[in-house]
Design an enzyme around this catalytic site. Structure first.
Site, PDB file in Angstrom:
ATOM      1  N   CYS A   5      29.408  -0.899  -2.172  1.00 12.82           N
ATOM      2  CA  CYS A   5      29.317  -0.106  -3.412  1.00 12.82           C
ATOM      3  C   CYS A   5      30.693   0.461  -3.770  1.00 12.82           C
ATOM      4  CB  CYS A   5      28.293   1.015  -3.258  1.00 12.82           C
ATOM      5  SG  CYS A   5      26.581   0.457  -3.430  1.00 12.82           S
ATOM      6  N   ASP A  28      36.325 -12.530   1.767  1.00  9.23           N
ATOM      7  CA  ASP A  28      35.964 -11.842   3.005  1.00  9.23           C
ATOM      8  C   ASP A  28      37.243 -11.454   3.748  1.00  9.23           C
ATOM      9  OD1 ASP A  28      33.158 -11.882   4.963  1.00  9.23           O
ATOM     10  OD2 ASP A  28      35.095 -11.482   5.904  1.00  9.23           O
ATOM     11  N   ASN A  84      22.702 -13.052   6.034  1.00  9.39           N
ATOM     12  CA  ASN A  84      22.258 -12.501   7.305  1.00  9.39           C
ATOM     13  C   ASN A  84      21.303 -11.357   6.960  1.00  9.39           C
ATOM     14  OD1 ASN A  84      23.986 -14.237   8.682  1.00  9.39           O
ATOM     15  ND2 ASN A  84      25.686 -12.791   8.512  1.00  9.39           N
ATOM     16  N   GLY A  90      22.781 -10.424  12.709  1.00 11.46           N
ATOM     17  CA  GLY A  90      24.220 -10.284  12.521  1.00 11.46           C
ATOM     18  C   GLY A  90      24.642  -9.612  11.228  1.00 11.46           C
ATOM     19  N   HIS A  97      24.407  -9.386   0.430  1.00 12.91           N
ATOM     20  CA  HIS A  97      25.565 -10.223   0.082  1.00 12.91           C
ATOM     21  C   HIS A  97      25.309 -11.634   0.557  1.00 12.91           C
ATOM     22  CE1 HIS A  97      26.260  -8.396   4.028  1.00 12.91           C
ATOM     23  NE2 HIS A  97      26.853  -9.531   4.379  1.00 12.91           N
ATOM     24  N   HIS A  99      27.183 -15.044   1.756  1.00 14.36           N
ATOM     25  CA  HIS A  99      28.441 -15.656   2.197  1.00 14.36           C
ATOM     26  C   HIS A  99      28.566 -17.034   1.554  1.00 14.36           C
ATOM     27  CE1 HIS A  99      29.255 -12.925   5.707  1.00 14.36           C
ATOM     28  NE2 HIS A  99      27.948 -12.754   5.631  1.00 14.36           N
TER      29      HIS A  99
HETATM   30  P1  5GP Z   1      27.480  -9.551   7.442  1.00 14.45           P
HETATM   31  O1  5GP Z   1      27.728  -9.729   8.912  1.00 14.45           O
HETATM   32  O2  5GP Z   1      27.001  -8.153   7.126  1.00 14.45           O
HETATM   33  O3  5GP Z   1      26.587 -10.611   6.870  1.00 14.45           O
HETATM   34  O4  5GP Z   1      28.871  -9.795   6.743  1.00 14.45           O
HETATM   35  C1  5GP Z   1      29.692  -8.761   6.334  1.00 14.45           C
HETATM   36  C2  5GP Z   1      31.023  -9.388   5.984  1.00 14.45           C
HETATM   37  O5  5GP Z   1      31.783  -8.432   5.281  1.00 14.45           O
HETATM   38  C3  5GP Z   1      31.855  -9.802   7.209  1.00 14.45           C
HETATM   39  O6  5GP Z   1      32.125 -11.201   7.132  1.00 14.45           O
HETATM   40  C4  5GP Z   1      33.121  -8.947   7.100  1.00 14.45           C
HETATM   41  O7  5GP Z   1      34.285  -9.650   7.469  1.00 14.45           O
HETATM   42  C5  5GP Z   1      33.130  -8.539   5.638  1.00 14.45           C
HETATM   43  N1  5GP Z   1      33.718  -7.237   5.379  1.00 14.45           N
HETATM   44  C6  5GP Z   1      33.429  -6.073   6.005  1.00 14.45           C
HETATM   45  N2  5GP Z   1      34.131  -5.059   5.483  1.00 14.45           N
HETATM   46  C7  5GP Z   1      34.879  -5.590   4.473  1.00 14.45           C
HETATM   47  C8  5GP Z   1      35.809  -5.031   3.542  1.00 14.45           C
HETATM   48  O8  5GP Z   1      36.101  -3.836   3.524  1.00 14.45           O
HETATM   49  N3  5GP Z   1      36.379  -5.891   2.651  1.00 14.45           N
HETATM   50  C9  5GP Z   1      36.080  -7.222   2.635  1.00 14.45           C
HETATM   51  N4  5GP Z   1      36.703  -7.964   1.715  1.00 14.45           N
HETATM   52  N5  5GP Z   1      35.205  -7.774   3.493  1.00 14.45           N
HETATM   53  C10 5GP Z   1      34.604  -6.969   4.403  1.00 14.45           C
HETATM   54 ZN    ZN Z   2      25.867  -0.561  -1.476  1.00 10.47          ZN
END
Ligand code: 5GP
Ligand code: ZN
Length: 103
Positions: A5, A28, A84, A90, A97, A99
């Site tokens: 957010c 990412d 995820n 994970g 979101h 990927h």
């Molecule tokens: P999840 O594991 O929740 O599916 O993926 C979260 C993703 O967000 C991870 O791949 C991580 O590298 C990315 N991520 C986490 N914090 C940040 C951030 O502050 N900026 C960006 N650009 N990516 C983030």
């Molecule tokens: Zn949010």
């Protein structure tokens, strides 16, 4: 407010590649593929399992349309689209979101 957010509001910087009424997409910070974007709805919903039938029916289709367009624009030939859902699978950031990991 959650980290995504804050990125949506511009309070935390990101390498944004797409922005529309429904979602944004940005790189990412720790890419797990040569091309790794996160496509994020602007509405804060913690996880895919909390999407409401009727209210959010359009959302995932829109994210996939955006992913297809960005992949085409960037010349990405093959890609994975991944959600995820929940910590056990994970999910680290509790804001829906998708990927886009491409090669
Ligand atoms: P999840 O594991 O929740 O599916 O993926 C979260 C993703 O967000 C991870 O791949 C991580 O590298 C990315 N991520 C986490 N914090 C940040 C951030 O502050 N900026 C960006 N650009 N990516 C983030
Ligand atoms: Zn949010």
């Amino acid at each position: 407010m959650c980290i995504f957010c804050k990125i949506i509001k511009g309070e935390i910087p990101s390498e944004k590649v797409h922005d529309d009424d429904i979602c944004i997409a940005f790189k990412d910070i720790h890419p797990k593929a040569p091309f790794h974007l996160l496509i994020v709805p602007k509405e804060h919903i913690a996880k895919v399992s909390e999407l409401e039938e009727g209210k959010h029916d359009h959302l995932i289709g829109h994210l996939v349309n955006v992913a297809n367009k960005l992949a085409k624009k960037e010349g990405v030939e093959g890609y994975k689209l991944q959600f995820n859902v929940g910590e056990k699978a994970g999910q680290e950031v509790m804001h829906v979101h998708m990927h886009l990991m491409g090669w």
